[in-house]
Every structure is written in C-alpha cells, then in structure tokens.
Design a protein around this motif. Structure first.
Motif, PDB file in Angstrom:
ATOM      1  N   HIS A  99       1.824   5.782  10.610  1.00 55.79           N
ATOM      2  CA  HIS A  99       1.377   5.134   9.694  1.00 55.79           C
ATOM      3  C   HIS A  99       2.128   3.295  10.076  1.00 55.79           C
ATOM      4  O   HIS A  99       1.344   2.673   9.348  1.00 55.79           O
ATOM      5  N   SER A 106      -6.087   0.747   8.864  1.00 56.33           N
ATOM      6  CA  SER A 106      -5.393   0.997   7.894  1.00 56.33           C
ATOM      7  C   SER A 106      -6.126   2.369   7.263  1.00 56.33           C
ATOM      8  O   SER A 106      -7.326   2.956   7.786  1.00 56.33           O
ATOM      9  N   HIS A 207      -2.143   4.552   4.513  1.00 57.41           N
ATOM     10  CA  HIS A 207      -1.416   3.407   3.365  1.00 57.41           C
ATOM     11  C   HIS A 207      -2.032   2.920   2.324  1.00 57.41           C
ATOM     12  O   HIS A 207      -1.312   2.374   1.751  1.00 57.41           O
ATOM     13  N   ARG A 269       3.767   2.938   0.231  1.00 53.33           N
ATOM     14  CA  ARG A 269       2.498   3.326   0.315  1.00 53.33           C
ATOM     15  C   ARG A 269       2.225   3.103  -1.018  1.00 53.33           C
ATOM     16  O   ARG A 269       2.425   2.852  -1.727  1.00 53.33           O
ATOM     17  N   LEU A 298       6.374   4.314  -4.483  1.00 54.15           N
ATOM     18  CA  LEU A 298       4.899   4.056  -3.951  1.00 54.15           C
ATOM     19  C   LEU A 298       4.715   2.734  -4.797  1.00 54.15           C
ATOM     20  O   LEU A 298       5.401   2.730  -6.373  1.00 54.15           O
ATOM     21  N   VAL A 345      -3.792  -2.816   0.776  1.00 51.92           N
ATOM     22  CA  VAL A 345      -3.703  -2.511   1.885  1.00 51.92           C
ATOM     23  C   VAL A 345      -3.413  -3.923   2.858  1.00 51.92           C
ATOM     24  O   VAL A 345      -2.909  -3.435   3.749  1.00 51.92           O
TER      25      VAL A 345
END
Length: 366
Positions: A99, A106, A207, A269, A298, A345
């Motif tokens: 990660h 990604s 991600h 994330r 997140l 992302v």
C-alpha cells in the motif's frame, strides 16, 4: 473515586452466563452430522477415530494447537503465538508495505455484497454483481490500476467459505481485540475455514474500496454485515497479542485504562458506496455504511462516489434484471462513482487531495 481509577486497577470481567459446553454424546452427534452422505458409510471405522480425536480437542479446548514463538517484534518474544494468527499478521504487514510503495500501481478493491448467484438456490446472478462488473470495466479501462474483486456471494455458494461472527472482544476492551482477529480459527469448536485472514490484506493493500450492495430487509446484506463486524479490529485493535497474553480480559482492561492509542489500521483509504434496493431502505443503508467507513477514518472519494437508488421500484422481482437493463441512468451513475473513486485515488497518491480537518485530533476516540 472508582477503584479502577487507581494505578494498576481495572474492573473485573463480569461473569454469569450459562455454559455452552456440550456433553460427549451431543458433541459426537453434531460432529457426525456433517457425514450424512451414504458415501461415508463404508468409512465407519475411520470416522469413529476422527470423531474421538475431535472430541479430545473439544474436551481440552485446544483452540490453537499449532504455535510458534512470537519473536523480537513483539513485547514478549517468547510468547507462543498461534501459527494461523502469525501468518495472517505477516500477510497484513506485506499488504501494508504494498500500500505504501509509491512505485507500485494504485489498487482498488471492488466488493460484491449480495449473497445471490446462479451457482446456488437463487439460480440467477445478482444485480449487485452486474453493477460490480460495470464498475470494474471503468477502472480496468483507465489502465495502470490494479483491481481486486472480493465476491462475498461465495459465502453461500463455495465450499469452505466462512466468515464467523464477531465475538465483540472490543467491547470488553480494545486491547483484547487483536489486529488481525485472533478469535478464529478455533479448532476445538470446529470454527475453521474463516475467510477473514484472506480479506484483511485485501483491505490493507487497497488505496480505494468500492462497496456495492443490495438492501436486505432495510439493512446491509448478511455477508457484508459479517465482514463489517469482523473489521472492528482494524479500528483500534491490538497488533500485539503478547501484551494481553492472548485473551486475558483483565490485562486488556488495564491496558485500555492506562491509555489506549486506538490505532486506525485502515486510515486514509478512499471509498465509494453504491446501494440499490427495490422498495425501501436504500438511503439509510448507504448512510450507515458510509458512516461506518468514516468512523474508521476512511475518506469518501467525493459526492458522486456515494449512491443509493431503486431498481424496478415496486415492480415484480421476476423482471428486476430487465428493469436494470432499461435503467441506463443508474448504470452511468455507477460508472461515475467508479470514476470519482479513481480520480480521488490518483489525487491522494500524488499528494494533491486535501481534506479539510484531516490533521485535527478528536477529543474522544471511542
């Protein structure tokens, strides 16, 4: 002043529920019930031996019969850790490195949360699966992005796929809830083949996460809810079981009261949530899933990444796939949700995504 407020003190764990322990006859009856097929009749002698071995494991509560020394990375290097947990811990660590590696593409985790498929009793694919395929086409077409698919319908259609229920260790004390979860497998109880040790690294490596789910009785689908509950360890869970000597509840309480740091193992994330229903509940389910993800720190990828819609509202279930065929708007909205997650992302990994307030510290963690 409460006694637990004094140094070295913590409330005693509350006890008093009736024992679930089985007698030998009932245990063996339940164990043998999984060999109901007449094909096993010729193996009576072998099954008797296996049943006796299973009873011995149950009688002596051998939850984790294979262990290894923890090693220098843990608070108590000589503690005997379950091999299953150690392997899961290593897989999560490798996923975290993946990660963080900026040289790698990604990764987006797509999750189909419907339990329906043509490979078991419903005899027809789910609309969630079709929406996942729409999203996957968009992400794969973008190039230079890895897509990992988690199909939770396999809980109902694939042999040996289980997500066992959360035991709520966190509610005793967060330090008792290990990251990743150490409650399973429990060999003495036959609680094996738990999928979560494979699922944790999927979340960690990602991600971006895109959840696509139907509404089941005004709520999230049962496969999704099982996974959600077992992800509690990702939000404040203890990455070092040696600090609680396994599952010592009193020690875990003392650790929490001495000042627990609530590590957010999935923090930062990005996510997208798509919820579809046929009558009621889509908005509430979408909100509850989004709230859960935000609570774990997140981040929503953007307004268009969160979607709740009805497909074939109050129409016959028999024609629901035809309704989806005709609903070009929702198909495009799902594509836009995937595009929004992709954009988010990309921006985050390049350092261009700024979320207001992200450096602030909450006065209350839990």
């Amino acid at each position: 002043m409460f006694d637990w407020m004094k140094p070295g003190k913590a409330p005693e764990p509350r006890k008093g529920m009736p024992s679930p322990r089985l007698g030998e006859d009932e245990f063996k009856r339940r164990f043998r019930s999984q060999f109901h097929d007449p094909a096993f009749d010729s193996l009576e002698g072998e099954l008797t031996k296996v049943t006796e071995a299973a009873w011995d494991a149950y009688k002596h509560s051998r939850k984790s019969p294979r262990t290894r020394k923890a090693g220098p990375e843990f608070a108590e290097p000589d503690y005997d850790l379950a091999v299953d947990w150690y392997n899961a811990h290593q897989a999560v660590g490798a996923a975290q490195q993946r990660h963080e590696d900026q040289s790698l593409p990604s990764r987006i985790l797509l999750i189909n949360c419907s339990s329906r498929s043509e490979h078991t009793c419903p005899s027809e694919m789910s609309k969630s699966w079709r929406l996942v395929e729409i999203a996957r086409d968009v992400i794969e077409a973008a190039g230079e992005v890895e897509v990992e698919l988690l199909d939770l319908s396999r809980l109902a259609s694939e042999y040996g796929r289980n997500i066992h229920p959360c035991k709520a260790c966190f509610s005793t004390a967060p330090a008792l809830c290990h990251w990743p979860c150490s409650c399973y497998p429990n060999y003495s109880l036959g609680q094996t083949q738990d999928w979560m040790n494979d699922i944790y690294p999927m979340w960690v490596a990602a991600h971006g996460i895109m959840i696509i789910t139907p509404v089941n009785w005004y709520m999230a689908s049962s496969p999704l809810k099982l996974m959600m509950d077992r992800l509690v360890c990702a939000d404040g869970g203890n990455p070092d079981p040696t600090r609680t000597h396994g599952k010592d509840a009193k020690e875990a309480k003392e650790l929490e009261l001495s000042g627990w740091d609530y590590p957010r193992h999935l923090e930062g994330r990005l996510f997208s949530v798509v919820v579809h229903g046929d009558v009621e509940g889509a908005e509430n389910v979408r909100r509850s899933i989004s709230d859960w993800l935000c609570f774990m720190h997140l981040c929503p990828a953007g307004a268009m990444a969160e979607l709740d819609r009805y497909i074939g509202y109050w129409k016959p279930y028999a024609t629901s796939h035809d309704e989806l065929d005709a609903d070009h708007a929702i198909q495009e909205e799902v594509r836009n949700a995937a595009r929004t997650l992709l954009d988010g992302v990309r921006a985050k990994r390049s350092g261009q995504l700024i979320a207001a307030g992200q450096e602030l510290t909450q006065p209350r963690q839990k």
